[in-house]
Design an enzyme around this catalytic site. Sequence first.
Site, PDB file in Angstrom:
ATOM      1  N   GLU A   1       0.805  -1.215   0.000  1.00  0.00           N
ATOM      2  CA  GLU A   1       0.000   0.000   0.000  1.00  0.00           C
ATOM      3  C   GLU A   1       0.851   1.285   0.000  1.00  0.00           C
ATOM      4  OE1 GLU A   1      -2.774  -0.260   3.239  1.00  0.00           O
ATOM      5  OE2 GLU A   1      -3.670  -2.106   2.501  1.00  0.00           O
TER       6      GLU A   1
ATOM      7  N   GLU B   1      -4.970  -8.968   0.935  1.00  0.00           N
ATOM      8  CA  GLU B   1      -5.641  -8.681   2.211  1.00  0.00           C
ATOM      9  C   GLU B   1      -7.129  -8.527   1.946  1.00  0.00           C
ATOM     10  OE1 GLU B   1      -4.317  -5.218   4.409  1.00  0.00           O
ATOM     11  OE2 GLU B   1      -2.210  -5.750   4.113  1.00  0.00           O
TER      12      GLU B   1
END
Length: 485
Positions: A165, A375
């Site tokens: 991220e 995720e």
Amino acid sequence: MTTTFPPGFLLGAATASYQIEGGVAEGGRGPSIWDTFSHTPGAIVGGDTGDVACDHFHRWERDVDMMADLGLEAYRFSIAWPRVQPGGAGAFNGEGIAFYSRLVDRLVAKGIRPMATLYHWDLPQELQDAGGWLSRDTADAFVTYAVRMVEELGDRIGIWATFNEPWVSAFVGYGSGAHAPGTADEAESLTAAHHLLLAHGRAARAIKAVRPDLRVGIVNNAHTPRPWDPSHDRDLAASAHIDALGNRMFHEPFTRGAYPQVLLDNTAHVTDWSFVHPGDLEQMRGTVDWFGVNYYASHLVRHNAAKPAHASSVATLADGHPVAEGTCWPADQEIEFMPLPGPHTAMGWNVDPGAFTAHLLRLQRDYGLPLYVTENGSAWDDAVDPDGRIRDLDRVRYAHDHLLAVLDAVAQGADVRGYMAWSLMDNFEWAQGYAKRFGIVRVDYDTLVRTWKDSAYFYRECVARRAVVPLGELEACVETPPRSY
Ligand code: IFM
């Protein structure tokens, strides 16, 4: 609709170093920006830090045993750069490398496929002191670190992610200041983003030079926003801006060798983009074997000329960190994030599995690369019942519906190769500290005992059957009292 996972599809769980390890001053580890930030008064809910976290640094063997008992086929973890190279440049720490080497050995011995992430936000503090992600030198340091890690572990780990991220590192770490290093500056957030992406490109090339067989990807929490009123040009433009910042910026340098023009145009008053040097985008192009997809919630945006600058970003930030005043979306003036219908998780995020399917299909259509769901999961206010069970039915339902959403995308042609539940166990949820629980396994932060929630039993059964278990069959999968480690 099929409920069965295709052959070869990996079912696993994920964690990250600072969120679970603890042992921050042990084994030769150096300080990271998250040690510094979490010890800053007022930065983290409850004043929590990752000093102990889940104490995985000491309990890793039992944790791997627990993963094996869950039947996990894969485990995505991150390497703490300051544990293996305390200053971020210069000497490596053999003890730190040995920690991960032993972890990987045990995973492999138990038949669990390791997936490593090289950077899940814990930058060595010394590199921060030298400029952090505002400095191009940090990208060079990352390349050296990355190559050493694949030399050490690449014989046992085939799937590598460079960054987790980078959107969050750049726009929360440097944009809102709600994450380490805690800077709030729009132009700096774009500089940091570019250097993170450049570091990926260079590191991926360097990794391939030593280990061409490894599969190297990058993990994004990409946002596929929807416009509030698709017939309204300004809502479409607002959505396109968020899409450029939340999604295209973090994919297209690798697939197209360019930043989206709409991004450059919309941010021209924020920065002149002179941090992009000749040759940077060529180094980035073609350096991704797969994209990691971290998905939690959906986003709906509209144009609102009356909106105070950045106000709506504060309330509705994807990934839900409690963002302080300031922007996370450079040049987001007049863009408002609209509330979405519930249910909402403990993070305040809406539950929208249909948008997950659409997001996976969109990534597949636009970029054509293999995808891993790196995720997916949800935080809820879990309670321990008198019989010891944690009846986290909201989390079970979320997992059930999102696993089906992935299979729906696969059925429609998305090349999704695996699903990693976030998270294996409750852990340090960044600015939220320990207040938010994402684990399928509960961690008692007083005793550090791990206890399976109903969702752990549900997921174990899904892995065992290689199919999404009907919700009505949950009760038959659960043990009372639940297992503890
Ligand atoms: O806990 C985080 C993780 O570190 C990155 N992705 C989102 C998760 C939930 O907020």
